[in-house]
Design a protein around this motif. Sequence first.
Motif, PDB file in Angstrom:
ATOM      1  N   MET A  37      90.746  -0.472  24.986  1.00  0.00           N
ATOM      2  CA  MET A  37      91.963   0.254  24.591  1.00  0.00           C
ATOM      3  C   MET A  37      91.666   1.167  23.397  1.00  0.00           C
ATOM      4  SD  MET A  37      95.298   0.632  24.910  1.00  0.00           S
ATOM      5  CE  MET A  37      96.782  -0.219  24.589  1.00  0.00           C
ATOM      6  N   LYS A  38      90.950   0.635  22.414  1.00  0.00           N
ATOM      7  CA  LYS A  38      90.625   1.417  21.218  1.00  0.00           C
ATOM      8  C   LYS A  38      89.714   2.602  21.562  1.00  0.00           C
ATOM      9  CE  LYS A  38      88.660   1.003  16.601  1.00  0.00           C
ATOM     10  NZ  LYS A  38      87.929   0.137  15.666  1.00  0.00           N
ATOM     11  N   SER A  39      88.661   2.345  22.336  1.00  0.00           N
ATOM     12  CA  SER A  39      87.714   3.424  22.637  1.00  0.00           C
ATOM     13  C   SER A  39      88.309   4.479  23.571  1.00  0.00           C
ATOM     14  CB  SER A  39      86.418   2.861  23.210  1.00  0.00           C
ATOM     15  OG  SER A  39      86.625   2.295  24.466  1.00  0.00           O
ATOM     16  N   ILE A  40      89.121   4.054  24.515  1.00  0.00           N
ATOM     17  CA  ILE A  40      89.742   5.027  25.438  1.00  0.00           C
ATOM     18  C   ILE A  40      90.791   5.858  24.702  1.00  0.00           C
ATOM     19  CG2 ILE A  40      91.214   5.242  27.495  1.00  0.00           C
ATOM     20  CD1 ILE A  40      88.206   4.747  28.057  1.00  0.00           C
ATOM     21  N   THR A  41      91.537   5.216  23.796  1.00  0.00           N
ATOM     22  CA  THR A  41      92.510   5.965  22.989  1.00  0.00           C
ATOM     23  C   THR A  41      91.785   7.027  22.166  1.00  0.00           C
ATOM     24  OG1 THR A  41      93.982   4.055  22.906  1.00  0.00           O
ATOM     25  CG2 THR A  41      94.326   5.757  21.239  1.00  0.00           C
ATOM     26  N   GLN A  42      90.656   6.651  21.581  1.00  0.00           N
ATOM     27  CA  GLN A  42      89.863   7.618  20.812  1.00  0.00           C
ATOM     28  C   GLN A  42      89.359   8.739  21.716  1.00  0.00           C
ATOM     29  OE1 GLN A  42      86.843   5.138  19.049  1.00  0.00           O
ATOM     30  NE2 GLN A  42      88.117   4.620  17.278  1.00  0.00           N
ATOM     31  N   PHE A  43      88.919   8.400  22.916  1.00  0.00           N
ATOM     32  CA  PHE A  43      88.446   9.403  23.869  1.00  0.00           C
ATOM     33  C   PHE A  43      89.561  10.374  24.240  1.00  0.00           C
ATOM     34  CE2 PHE A  43      87.829  10.896  28.238  1.00  0.00           C
ATOM     35  CZ  PHE A  43      86.577  11.499  28.140  1.00  0.00           C
ATOM     36  N   LEU A  44      90.731   9.819  24.569  1.00  0.00           N
ATOM     37  CA  LEU A  44      91.857  10.672  24.973  1.00  0.00           C
ATOM     38  C   LEU A  44      92.318  11.578  23.838  1.00  0.00           C
ATOM     39  CD1 LEU A  44      93.942   8.123  27.061  1.00  0.00           C
ATOM     40  CD2 LEU A  44      92.882  10.209  27.919  1.00  0.00           C
ATOM     41  N   GLU A  45      92.458  11.017  22.670  1.00  0.00           N
ATOM     42  CA  GLU A  45      92.971  11.805  21.545  1.00  0.00           C
ATOM     43  C   GLU A  45      91.897  12.707  20.935  1.00  0.00           C
ATOM     44  OE1 GLU A  45      96.683   8.944  20.232  1.00  0.00           O
ATOM     45  OE2 GLU A  45      94.857   8.851  19.007  1.00  0.00           O
ATOM     46  N   GLY A  46      90.657  12.223  20.893  1.00  0.00           N
ATOM     47  CA  GLY A  46      89.583  13.014  20.282  1.00  0.00           C
ATOM     48  C   GLY A  46      89.001  14.060  21.215  1.00  0.00           C
ATOM     49  N   GLU A  47      88.566  13.629  22.398  1.00  0.00           N
ATOM     50  CA  GLU A  47      87.902  14.532  23.344  1.00  0.00           C
ATOM     51  C   GLU A  47      88.878  15.411  24.127  1.00  0.00           C
ATOM     52  OE1 GLU A  47      84.472  14.770  23.977  1.00  0.00           O
ATOM     53  OE2 GLU A  47      84.228  13.500  22.204  1.00  0.00           O
ATOM     54  N   LEU A  48      89.921  14.782  24.641  1.00  0.00           N
ATOM     55  CA  LEU A  48      90.848  15.518  25.519  1.00  0.00           C
ATOM     56  C   LEU A  48      92.065  16.081  24.787  1.00  0.00           C
ATOM     57  CD1 LEU A  48      90.795  13.232  28.691  1.00  0.00           C
ATOM     58  CD2 LEU A  48      89.352  15.209  28.172  1.00  0.00           C
ATOM     59  N   LYS A  49      92.220  15.705  23.527  1.00  0.00           N
ATOM     60  CA  LYS A  49      93.338  16.185  22.691  1.00  0.00           C
ATOM     61  C   LYS A  49      94.701  15.840  23.294  1.00  0.00           C
ATOM     62  CE  LYS A  49      90.354  18.363  20.052  1.00  0.00           C
ATOM     63  NZ  LYS A  49      89.412  17.435  19.506  1.00  0.00           N
TER      64      LYS A  49
END
Length: 158
Positions: A37-49
């Motif tokens: 959950m933490k890493s995917i949230t970071q991916f969505l917010e960081g990489e995909l904005k």
Amino acid sequence: MLDELDKELERRGHKFCRYADDQNIYVKSKRAGERVMKSITQFLEGELKLKVNLAKSAVDRPWKRKFLGFTFYRKSALDEWIRRRIRMCIWKQWRKIQTRHDNLVQLGIENSKAWEFANTRKGYWRIAGSLILNQAFTNERIAKLGFKSLTKRYALAR
């Protein structure tokens, strides 16, 4: 837009299900769920904005969450419902009174009871739940027809 997320989840080897922007990711433990959950949230917010709605997001057991209005069951009344549905379909196929009688007798129901049930005006679903059809089509007999109990399948898969 979320195609990138699908590719990322596949790359990581996760089992997941997505429809539009609703997503379920399946892991073996709560700890793994929190980590993902933490890493995917970071991916969505960081990489995909993209913004993740944390109020709707959760780490939990599949049978405690709904996805598109559906959920999983650990213990299934579903097995019972499916067996009753199978009995109903078989009863419906035996359209004629004589066919119903002959088949019930062949399955071990005494002649007078077979005539009584063959002549009934009760609905298909009601008859499917009757003692007579449950005696004629035992769970074992239904299993021989090819229905594998979902509860047994689940127990074997664990």
